[in-house]
Design a protein around this motif. Structure first.
Motif, PDB file in Angstrom:
ATOM      1  N   ALA A  20      24.015 -99.781  30.512  1.00 22.22           N
ATOM      2  CA  ALA A  20      23.274 -99.192  29.399  1.00 22.22           C
ATOM      3  C   ALA A  20      23.210-100.216  28.291  1.00 22.22           C
ATOM      4  N   GLY A  22      22.406-102.043  24.924  1.00 20.21           N
ATOM      5  CA  GLY A  22      22.084-101.691  23.559  1.00 20.21           C
ATOM      6  C   GLY A  22      21.875-102.949  22.772  1.00 20.21           C
ATOM      7  N   THR A  39      29.836 -95.903  15.561  1.00 16.86           N
ATOM      8  CA  THR A  39      29.459 -94.574  16.010  1.00 16.86           C
ATOM      9  C   THR A  39      29.599 -94.419  17.524  1.00 16.86           C
ATOM     10  N   GLY A  40      30.120 -95.433  18.195  1.00 19.80           N
ATOM     11  CA  GLY A  40      30.334 -95.338  19.631  1.00 19.80           C
ATOM     12  C   GLY A  40      29.135 -95.820  20.421  1.00 19.80           C
ATOM     13  N   GLY A  41      29.252 -95.786  21.742  1.00 21.88           N
ATOM     14  CA  GLY A  41      28.138 -96.160  22.601  1.00 21.88           C
ATOM     15  C   GLY A  41      28.083 -97.623  22.940  1.00 21.88           C
ATOM     16  N   TYR A 360      26.283-105.978  20.250  1.00 25.77           N
ATOM     17  CA  TYR A 360      26.948-104.766  19.785  1.00 25.77           C
ATOM     18  C   TYR A 360      28.234-105.093  19.042  1.00 25.77           C
ATOM     19  N   TRP A 380      17.673 -99.648  18.469  1.00 26.67           N
ATOM     20  CA  TRP A 380      18.875 -99.997  17.729  1.00 26.67           C
ATOM     21  C   TRP A 380      18.541-100.392  16.299  1.00 26.67           C
ATOM     22  N   PRO A 385      23.604 -98.453  14.783  1.00 26.51           N
ATOM     23  CA  PRO A 385      24.784 -97.768  15.325  1.00 26.51           C
ATOM     24  C   PRO A 385      26.017 -97.880  14.452  1.00 26.51           C
TER      25      PRO A 385
END
Length: 466
Positions: A20, A22, A39-41, A360, A380, A385
């Motif tokens: 996934a 980002g 915020t995670g992910g 990230y 994004w 995020p």
């Protein structure tokens, strides 16, 4: 060890996992404070077995990233890769301003790290490093064509060699305090150099808060010098690597900077280091800087009120163009003395494959040279995020490639350009004129004399065209 890996050597025995991906794009600061809210992910990391058996050790010298979160992630990421492939990986982080001196020392001594990373042109080291063409070709095979900005920052058309590997970069937008610019009738910040001069001068006159464009021998001042030159239609060289600095356009750019300094700046900018403009913005002592998103990211953890008041604009319009230099350009070199070049090159491909994680964990600082790696980029940037207020504060970076240029534009970042950058010829030119030590015309003539000497030296070595 082999100087180059074969194409077959890079073919992977396992396919890339469907992670996934980002995006994260932006900047952080040399004095980064508490980490931004997460915020995670986090993107899923991927692993592909090297095409050949690796062993031994791999030593890496690199900057201490402006975002501490990145280095914490990177060190574990590199160590985990080493364990999987049977290589003992050692990472040494040092201040970015110390990397060039350390690299020069190791290259001269003929011993040191296997892999060295810097964030500004390293083309002047081409005679002492391995050709990275095989790595770039394999990356292009896997992920499509490399961004032209990154290609021109790593490829010498005269030798047809990639003197470094460039998997990522960071844009260099304008950072402005919205509350200050609202009061001078420009709530969306300056859109042109003329608006910057008018607005920043008025802000300083009424509040005492100066504009923060450096005029000292350091990286950020180098970037601003080029952006201003390009906007007026001037440059160090043309597309064919012929020296072109001494022009009416360059004199006009230097004269403009002198007026901007007198009307909107202070003496401090003549002694700044790369952290200085960030520090000034975070402390509320600057109305406008040209930088990555560094100051804003740091302020989000140390002074949220300032962070919420910092907004961004793309490259300012000038009489001829609206261009900014990239803020950071990743320069990964493998010196000829490297003891394990195969592991160095395989690691770089693994690192690139995981650029979603790079961006990230750099809190949107590092953008990919192969955009296909981060297909959610626009999403994004439209919804940060890490809790931007408003969430789409970074959306202007979606068009950053259209207003960003490589050092050396409109030509390549050849070895002469690398030396000109590292010896701070252009910020010195602007600074001497601003201080009244010479006229704008004399400053340009002096700088061109230095640049011509540098170009002649590299042309004699057949490493520069023109």
């Amino acid at each position: 060890m082999a100087d180059r890996l074969s194409r077959r050597g890079f073919l992977t025995s396992t396919a890339l996992a469907a992670g996934a991906y980002g995006l994260t794009a932006g900047c952080a600061s040399e004095t980064s404070g508490p980490a931004a809210r997460n915020t995670g992910g986090a993107p899923k990391e991927v692993f592909s077995s090297p095409g050949r058996k690796l062993s031994g050790s791999l030593s890496v010298l690199m900057w201490s990233h402006f975002v501490p979160r990145h280095d914490k992630w990177f060190d574990k990421f590199a160590a985990d890769w080493g364990k999987k492939v049977g290589v003992d990986v050692r990472i040494d982080h040092i201040n970015t301003v110390d990397v060039p001196r350390r690299a020069a020392s190791e290259i001269q001594a003929g011993r040191g790290h296997d892999l060295i990373q810097h964030i500004a042109p390293f083309s002047q080291y081409e005679p002492s490093v391995l050709d990275m063409t095989d790595v770039v070709q394999e990356a292009n095979r896997r992920w499509g064509q490399q961004l032209e900005l990154c290609r021109k920052s790593s490829f010498n058309p005269n030798t047809e060699r990639f003197y470094c590997y460039c998997p990522g970069w960071s844009p260099d937008p304008g950072n402005y305090r919205k509350s200050m610019w609202q009061k001078v009738g420009l709530p969306n910040g300056p859109g042109s150099w003329d608006e910057l001069l008018r607005g920043a001068s008025e802000i300083k006159r009424t509040t005492g808060v100066p504009c923060g464009l450096g005029l000292s021998p350091e990286t950020d001042s180098n970037m601003v010098a080029r952006a201003l030159l390009w906007s007026f239609g001037a440059s160090e060289q043309d597309a064919n690597e012929r020296v072109t600095l001494n022009s009416d356009e360059a004199v006009a750019a230097v004269d403009f900077m002198t007026r901007l300094w007198k009307g909107a700046e202070t003496e401090e900018v003549f002694s700044w280091v790369p952290a200085s403009n960030n520090q000034q913005m975070i402390a509320g002592k600057s109305s406008y800087i040209v930088n990555s998103i560094s100051a804003w990211r740091t302020a989000a953890g140390t002074n949220p009120a300032i962070a919420d008041d910092i907004f961004f604009v793309p490259a300012l319009r000038g009489p001829r163009a609206a261009l900014a230099a990239q803020h950071v350009i990743q320069q990964w070199i493998v010196p000829k003395h490297a003891g394990n070049p195969d592991a160095a090159k395989e690691f770089l491909l693994h690192y690139t494959a995981n650029f979603p994680s790079v961006t990230y964990h750099s809190e949107l600082y590092d953008l990919p040279a192969w955009p296909s790696l981060v297909p959610q980029a626009n999403g994004w940037l439209d919804k940060d995020p890490y809790g931007a207020n408003p969430p789409n504060k970074l959306s202007l970076l979606k068009t950053a490639t259209s207003w960003s240029a490589n050092i050396g534009y409109p030509g390549p970042s050849n070895p002469a350009i690398g030396e000109i950058f590292s010896t701070n010829v252009l910020p010195t030119m602007f600074g001497r004129a601003a201080r009244g030590q010479v006229s704008a015309k004399q400053a340009v003539e002096e700088a061109e004399g230095q640049i011509n000497r540098i170009f002649r030296n590299w042309r004699d070595r057949r490493l520069v065209g023109g």
